[in-house]
Write an enzyme that holds these catalytic residues in place. Structure first.
Site, PDB file in Angstrom:
ATOM      1  CD  GLU A  61      -0.550  -5.925   3.003  1.00  7.41           C
ATOM      2  OE1 GLU A  61      -1.668  -6.143   1.339  1.00  7.41           O
ATOM      3  OE2 GLU A  61       1.025  -5.700   2.043  1.00  7.41           O
ATOM      4  CG  ASP A  98      -6.977  -7.897  -4.555  1.00  9.26           C
ATOM      5  OD1 ASP A  98      -6.557  -8.248  -3.355  1.00  9.26           O
ATOM      6  OD2 ASP A  98      -5.867  -8.482  -5.294  1.00  9.26           O
TER       7      ASP A  98
HETATM    8 ZN   LIG Z   1      -1.943  -8.706  -3.519  1.00  8.86          ZN
END
Ligand SMILES: [Zn+2]
Length: 290
Positions: A137, A85
């Site tokens: 992202e 992550d």
């Molecule tokens: Zn996150």
């Protein structure tokens, strides 16, 4: 991407969820208790799952810990992928690409948009060639999480048309949109007040083939979690939502129980929080074979 190996574990898990109308939890684990809890919960619920760790874990516990996590996850009787992550530093990306991760989230959201695209495209090329899937992202999800910097700028929301060109230009497999979601604690009104669901719908419609990833889930209600499935949210990142009961138990009992009993009972509590999400919220229970 034609060249991407579709036998990738994270890809298979999320592709099946996308087609099957359910979501899969990506559980942030910091130690072996977390890893054991996810595997037990997933096996009991016959659910797919994703174990995710932060770059902090690689630094603190070393690459051998990653190999243990992958070996444990891949030995489970249900499909469990291991994901990294928020990989921000280029050095961390480089280290991660030599470890047996199934997927990596590249967080280049603090870069300028063109730089983010260039950066992601190159990482996707190298990672996919090694059989590793990439999540990116787009826009910027505000807030701080363990080991992540607090982004001190106005949140930049994902624009649907740019999301489409971003996916086309980079070839990423999964996208984490910014639609008013934040890491850490939400302000007054919680996620219901902060999230812009019409924007999220527009993002989903612009890239319906790309599984979306939900970040910033602390304090999200079960109802809202279920709602997000309509908006293409397939990977749901879960950290404190499933960890708080375990942490509380350990804090209350650390000086009362032997470590063996503390771990045994703590992991059970952790696993039952995860099972609740699999059964009642994400509906990934019973979806282990695809
Ligand atoms: Zn996150």
């Amino acid at each position: 991407m034609a060249s991407f190996p579709h036998n990738n574990r994270t890809f298979q898990i999320l592709d099946a969820a996308s087609k099957g109308g359910y979501a899969v939890g990506a559980y942030n684990c910091y130690n072996d208790d977390g890893v054991i809890a996810v595997i037990r919960a997933a096996e009991r619920c016959k659910s797919p799952a994703i174990i995710q760790i932060f770059p902090w874990t690689i630094k603190f516990q070393g690459p051998h810990f990653v190999k243990y996590v992958v070996a444990a996850a891949h030995s489970a009787s249900v499909p469990i992928a291991v994901h990294l992550d928020h990989c921000i530093e280029p050095e961390d990306v480089k280290t991660a690409l030599d470890l047996p991760f199934d997927s990596i989230m590249v967080d280049a959201s603090t870069l300028e948009p063109e730089e983010n695209i260039r950066n992601c495209r190159e990482i996707v090329r190298v990672a996919n060639a090694k059989g590793i899937a990439i999540e990116a992202e787009m826009g910027r999800i505000e807030g701080g999480e363990d080991g992540l910097p607090v982004v001190d700028m106005d949140s930049i929301l994902t624009q649907p048309d740019l999301a489409k060109s971003f996916v086309q230009e980079t070839g990423v497999q999964f996208l984490a949109p910014a639609f008013g979601n934040i890491h850490g604690k939400y302000g007054p009104g919680g996620p219901d007040a902060s999230w812009r669901l019409p924007l999220l719908m527009d993002i989903h419609r612009a890239i319906p083939q790309i599984p979306l990833v939900l970040h910033g889930t602390h304090g999200v209600s079960d109802v809202l979690f279920r709602e997000t499935r309509k908006y293409g949210m397939v990977k749901v990142n879960l950290n404190r939502t499933v960890r708080d009961a375990y942490t509380y138990f350990v804090a209350q009992n650390a000086d009362k129980l032997e470590l063996t009993a503390l771990k045994t009972r703590g992991v059970e509590i952790y696993a039952s929080s995860i099972e609740r999400m699999m059964l009642d919220v994400l509906e990934s229970a019973g979806k282990a074979s695809f």
